[in-house]
Write a protein that holds these residues in place. Sequence first.
Motif, PDB file in Angstrom:
ATOM      1  N   UNK A 128       0.838  -1.203   0.000  1.00  0.00           N
ATOM      2  CA  UNK A 128       0.000   0.000   0.000  1.00  0.00           C
ATOM      3  C   UNK A 128       0.872   1.252   0.000  1.00  0.00           C
ATOM      4  N   UNK A 129       1.936   1.256   0.787  1.00  0.00           N
ATOM      5  CA  UNK A 129       2.849   2.403   0.793  1.00  0.00           C
ATOM      6  C   UNK A 129       3.465   2.593  -0.586  1.00  0.00           C
ATOM      7  N   UNK A 130       3.890   1.492  -1.197  1.00  0.00           N
ATOM      8  CA  UNK A 130       4.460   1.574  -2.543  1.00  0.00           C
ATOM      9  C   UNK A 130       3.427   2.078  -3.545  1.00  0.00           C
ATOM     10  N   UNK A 131       2.180   1.618  -3.414  1.00  0.00           N
ATOM     11  CA  UNK A 131       1.115   2.100  -4.303  1.00  0.00           C
ATOM     12  C   UNK A 131       0.895   3.595  -4.136  1.00  0.00           C
ATOM     13  N   UNK A 132       0.957   4.068  -2.903  1.00  0.00           N
ATOM     14  CA  UNK A 132       0.755   5.492  -2.648  1.00  0.00           C
ATOM     15  C   UNK A 132       1.882   6.328  -3.244  1.00  0.00           C
ATOM     16  N   UNK A 133       3.119   5.884  -3.066  1.00  0.00           N
ATOM     17  CA  UNK A 133       4.255   6.603  -3.650  1.00  0.00           C
ATOM     18  C   UNK A 133       4.139   6.619  -5.169  1.00  0.00           C
ATOM     19  N   UNK A 134       3.722   5.493  -5.726  1.00  0.00           N
ATOM     20  CA  UNK A 134       3.510   5.417  -7.180  1.00  0.00           C
ATOM     21  C   UNK A 134       2.462   6.427  -7.629  1.00  0.00           C
ATOM     22  N   UNK A 135       1.380   6.521  -6.870  1.00  0.00           N
ATOM     23  CA  UNK A 135       0.316   7.468  -7.212  1.00  0.00           C
ATOM     24  C   UNK A 135       0.786   8.916  -7.094  1.00  0.00           C
ATOM     25  N   UNK A 136       1.562   9.223  -6.046  1.00  0.00           N
ATOM     26  CA  UNK A 136       2.075  10.585  -5.888  1.00  0.00           C
ATOM     27  C   UNK A 136       2.965  10.972  -7.068  1.00  0.00           C
ATOM     28  N   UNK A 137       3.737  10.007  -7.559  1.00  0.00           N
ATOM     29  CA  UNK A 137       4.572  10.260  -8.727  1.00  0.00           C
ATOM     30  C   UNK A 137       3.718  10.461  -9.980  1.00  0.00           C
ATOM     31  N   UNK A 138       2.704   9.624 -10.138  1.00  0.00           N
ATOM     32  CA  UNK A 138       1.812   9.718 -11.295  1.00  0.00           C
ATOM     33  C   UNK A 138       1.090  11.059 -11.327  1.00  0.00           C
ATOM     34  N   UNK A 139       0.678  11.540 -10.144  1.00  0.00           N
ATOM     35  CA  UNK A 139      -0.045  12.813 -10.061  1.00  0.00           C
ATOM     36  C   UNK A 139       0.899  14.011 -10.026  1.00  0.00           C
ATOM     37  N   UNK A 140       2.205  13.770 -10.106  1.00  0.00           N
ATOM     38  CA  UNK A 140       3.243  14.804 -10.178  1.00  0.00           C
ATOM     39  C   UNK A 140       3.396  15.605  -8.882  1.00  0.00           C
ATOM     40  N   UNK A 141       3.018  15.013  -7.746  1.00  0.00           N
ATOM     41  CA  UNK A 141       3.273  15.673  -6.460  1.00  0.00           C
ATOM     42  C   UNK A 141       4.695  15.382  -5.993  1.00  0.00           C
ATOM     43  N   UNK A 142       5.281  14.297  -6.507  1.00  0.00           N
ATOM     44  CA  UNK A 142       6.686  14.013  -6.351  1.00  0.00           C
ATOM     45  C   UNK A 142       7.225  13.646  -7.727  1.00  0.00           C
ATOM     46  N   UNK A 143       8.536  13.672  -7.877  1.00  0.00           N
ATOM     47  CA  UNK A 143       9.146  13.372  -9.169  1.00  0.00           C
ATOM     48  C   UNK A 143      10.243  12.339  -8.953  1.00  0.00           C
ATOM     49  N   UNK A 144      10.019  11.141  -9.461  1.00  0.00           N
ATOM     50  CA  UNK A 144      10.980  10.054  -9.273  1.00  0.00           C
ATOM     51  C   UNK A 144      11.959   9.937 -10.438  1.00  0.00           C
ATOM     52  N   UNK A 145      11.923  10.874 -11.352  1.00  0.00           N
ATOM     53  CA  UNK A 145      12.895  10.863 -12.447  1.00  0.00           C
ATOM     54  C   UNK A 145      14.201  11.485 -11.980  1.00  0.00           C
ATOM     55  N   UNK A 146      15.285  11.163 -12.637  1.00  0.00           N
ATOM     56  CA  UNK A 146      16.585  11.726 -12.305  1.00  0.00           C
ATOM     57  C   UNK A 146      17.112  12.518 -13.479  1.00  0.00           C
ATOM     58  N   UNK A 147      17.994  13.456 -13.171  1.00  0.00           N
ATOM     59  CA  UNK A 147      18.547  14.301 -14.228  1.00  0.00           C
ATOM     60  C   UNK A 147      19.618  13.580 -15.008  1.00  0.00           C
TER      61      UNK A 147
END
Length: 357
Positions: A338-357
């Motif tokens: 569930x925690x992983x799903x939430x982090x995934x959702x936050x990334x999908x909704x662009x509230x966090x950014x899991x991409x790297x430069x």
Amino acid sequence: MAECSSVNKMASVCPEESTENDAMPREMAGESKLYIDIGSDQIPIVYRDEYNIRLCGMEKLHPFDAGKWGNVVKYLKKRQLVKDTTLVAPNEASEADLRLVHTASYLQSLKWSVNVAKITEVPPAALVPNVLLQKKVLKPFRYQTGGSVLAGKLAVERGWSINIGGGFHHCCGSKGGGFCAYADITLTIHFLLSHYPKIKKVMIIDLDAHQGNGHERDFIGRKDVYIMDMYNKHIYPNDTFAKGAIKRKVELSAFTEDDEYLEKVNTHVEGGLNEFNPHAVIYNAGTDIMEGDSLGLLSVTKQGIIKRDEIVFQKVSQRKIPIVMVTSGGYQRTTAAVIADSITNLNKKAYIDLSVQ
């Protein structure tokens, strides 16, 4: 975080007279090694394998999944959202670091196995040599505490951060309990206030199922720390004294479901942010609110947890306030997913950014 066992119904975590302690001046945080720099090829998600507790199987005597933190990361890796090279590995909080908020007498008490057994709620641990408990139990807690402190720095730099561990909200400066041995939230805030002159006010949004009486006792009477705490009023710790520190108290009935829960989150997070206008937010995102959790005794669905985290990040990020998320309680084997799903959702909704430069 965790509820005390039925044989250890403490009325409070810290004595009422212990709102002050003999901790070191917070200016000494400048000598710490917990604040480290990270590269542009890393994301502000803090974790290392040493978070996980392995005590010859004895950790299974507590309902907490002592490998939860590693399991969260495994799920994120499977989805190719993180890699070992993109995660940030924190340093272990040293005794000097811990003395910034903890009394010397409390830290000394952890050198007795019986005291560690009480805090972790695993009675047989009282018979384990303390040197083993220090290595297998308290050291993982110290790494997680260092992770929370580092996450504070990264949130200021990147706008957000997530410590996959931490959230030990039942521990205050002079006493631990409820599976919480170190006051990582208190320490994180001390570091923020010490290192960043522009951060003068910090808000704690505590949405674990249990009252966060540890940080409440540490900050009672402080005007620069605003605590919103939303918890099941029928369970541990029911710390009446600590409730005096809560600026926005939301007490829930047992088995509260999604609609009511999310409406209260939406209303009170918005209200607290508007009332206090913080410069940084510590979000204690316990997943023990999930239906079926025998300690949290609430009935929020997995999707409800994902939506809860989304609401918090949306409201904080739209105000451009740095936010630190710590994972706190959650006592089912499905919690890590569930925690992983939430982090995934936050990334999908662009509230966090899991991409790297």
